[in-house]
Design an enzyme around this catalytic site. Sequence first.
Site, PDB file in Angstrom:
ATOM      1  NE  ARG A 196      -4.982 -10.213  15.971  1.00 50.15           N
ATOM      2  CZ  ARG A 196      -4.452  -9.361  15.093  1.00 50.15           C
ATOM      3  NH1 ARG A 196      -4.383  -8.086  15.389  1.00 50.15           N
ATOM      4  NH2 ARG A 196      -4.007  -9.782  13.929  1.00 50.15           N
ATOM      5  CE  LYS A 198      10.105  -5.492   8.334  1.00 49.64           C
ATOM      6  NZ  LYS A 198       9.209  -4.601   7.702  1.00 49.64           N
ATOM      7  CD  GLU A 231      11.145 -11.441  -4.075  1.00 47.91           C
ATOM      8  OE1 GLU A 231      11.645 -12.313  -4.772  1.00 47.91           O
ATOM      9  OE2 GLU A 231      11.705 -10.337  -3.865  1.00 47.91           O
ATOM     10  N   GLY A 257      -1.100   6.218   8.332  1.00 44.05           N
ATOM     11  CA  GLY A 257      -0.944   4.771   8.480  1.00 44.05           C
ATOM     12  C   GLY A 257       0.395   4.223   8.018  1.00 44.05           C
ATOM     13  CD  GLU A 301       3.197  -0.348  12.784  1.00 40.33           C
ATOM     14  OE1 GLU A 301       2.274  -0.373  13.620  1.00 40.33           O
ATOM     15  OE2 GLU A 301       3.103  -0.827  11.651  1.00 40.33           O
ATOM     16  CG  ASP A 337      12.019  -1.704   8.379  1.00 38.24           C
ATOM     17  OD1 ASP A 337      11.469  -2.802   8.582  1.00 38.24           O
ATOM     18  OD2 ASP A 337      12.005  -1.132   7.267  1.00 38.24           O
ATOM     19  CE  LYS A 360      12.159  -3.454   5.012  1.00 44.50           C
ATOM     20  NZ  LYS A 360      11.406  -2.198   4.927  1.00 44.50           N
ATOM     21  N   GLY A 417       3.093  -1.932   2.812  1.00 47.94           N
ATOM     22  CA  GLY A 417       1.648  -2.024   2.586  1.00 47.94           C
ATOM     23  C   GLY A 417       1.241  -3.458   2.308  1.00 47.94           C
TER      24      GLY A 417
HETATM   25  N1  HSE Z   1       7.957  -0.280   8.156  1.00 46.75           N
HETATM   26  C1  HSE Z   1       8.337  -0.699   6.845  1.00 46.75           C
HETATM   27  C2  HSE Z   1       8.510   0.533   5.959  1.00 46.75           C
HETATM   28  C3  HSE Z   1       7.315  -1.645   6.283  1.00 46.75           C
HETATM   29  O1  HSE Z   1       8.106   1.632   6.343  1.00 46.75           O
HETATM   30  O2  HSE Z   1       9.103   0.418   4.899  1.00 46.75           O
HETATM   31  C4  HSE Z   1       7.834  -2.528   5.198  1.00 46.75           C
HETATM   32  O3  HSE Z   1       8.899  -3.331   5.595  1.00 46.75           O
END
Ligand code: HSE
Length: 421
Positions: free
Chosen positions: A44, A103, A127, A185, A188, A199, A203, A300
């Site tokens: 962008r 991840k 990390e 925030g 998403e 997610d 992990k 964050g």
């Molecule tokens: N979407 C992820 C969370 C961000 O809410 O933990 C960090 O990986």
Amino acid sequence: MKKVAVIGLGVVGSATAKNLKKFSNIISKRTGIKIKLALICDIRPNFKNFAKKLGVPFTTDIKEVLNNPDIDIVVELIGGYEPAGTIIKTALRNGKDVVTANKALLAASGKELFALADSLGRIVGYEAAVCGAIPLIKNISQSLVGCEVDSVYGVLNGTTNYILDRMYKDRIDFSEALKQAQVNGYAEKDSSLDIDGKDTLHKLCILSYLCFNVWPKYAQVFTEGISKISLLDVLYADELGCKIKLLAIGKCSGNTVDLRVHPAFVPADKPIGQVDGAYNAVSFKTYPAGNLFFYGEGAGGTPTSASVISDIVSIASGQKNVSRKLESVKFKNINDTAARYYIRFTALDKPGVLSAVAKILSEHKISISSVSQKEQCQKKYVPIIMITHKANERALRAAIMKIDKLEFIKQPTQLIRIVNC
Ligand code: HSE
């Protein structure tokens, strides 16, 4: 002097660029290691001003990073599978080390990417890929390298933890709590990666590599999200002295590994029950290090940038990659596990209902530990809550399937595992 390029100015990328500029002098004073943010890249063009303010050259062309002989470390922070995968592979082949927070990509392709890095004598730092600022990866891969990890229990997703915490504290429904997460925030607009547990799955796959020396396929990890958790469930959990958390669970026994992601009742007075808001936490049972508990900000830009910068410094200090030799294991099917269960039926309030439900449970050898039905004036359908003794998942599911076909059951029965972690 190690020259660094950051690709992708999202939340983590922009915080990393700012903090790398801000802290490179401090790092140099503390350690003697010299790092320079030499190039910023984002497709962008409007991010040119951001780079200009930092006094760092900017490009929209990824090739200018990958083919630049001056760049030593490429920081990939665009996320997703592609073009991130190709960027990382090209950077490694072009003689650069890589730092990533990706991840999803590591969970799907970590095996190939780490093998490529090893074959080229390069490093992939990650990390920031698990639990934002919490220094998990270095601790497991280095400090615990001489330990056996028997089990790992984690709250690995900040968004879902925030949602469940708001439901509990504000006595609101899932949909209202999700809206709050979006307004603040955390979630998403497309929040499915978080709320469907994907997610957390990504992990857990990375933790499984470090703890059990195995890269699971997604299908080998039972994954259930939080969208079916109702306020009623949260309130009943509270009555039982529990909180509902979206848990990542990894257990190893002999050569069998049990990996899963699902909501669970956990004791409110145990450390994992006290992880509030968007925080993350992970507990490990190990030998000989014993039990360990990590807690901190798992999402964050600013907190996560600390993990990215720590990887950059490790690479600049000449630290070598120690990748795991993979083992061949069996994956436990969720149907072969056992737990105590919270079951919420929604049934007509009339004679014979309770005995019919209890009969089916008994036929499947499921023993009831407690039953509760609160009087609800003028309501045709009522929630019936049962807590079971330890039961086999396959038997329980078969029983629930039968019960849900009974004419007086109004909606699919809710089933939440009780985990004493
Ligand atoms: N979407 C992820 C969370 C961000 O809410 O933990 C960090 O990986």
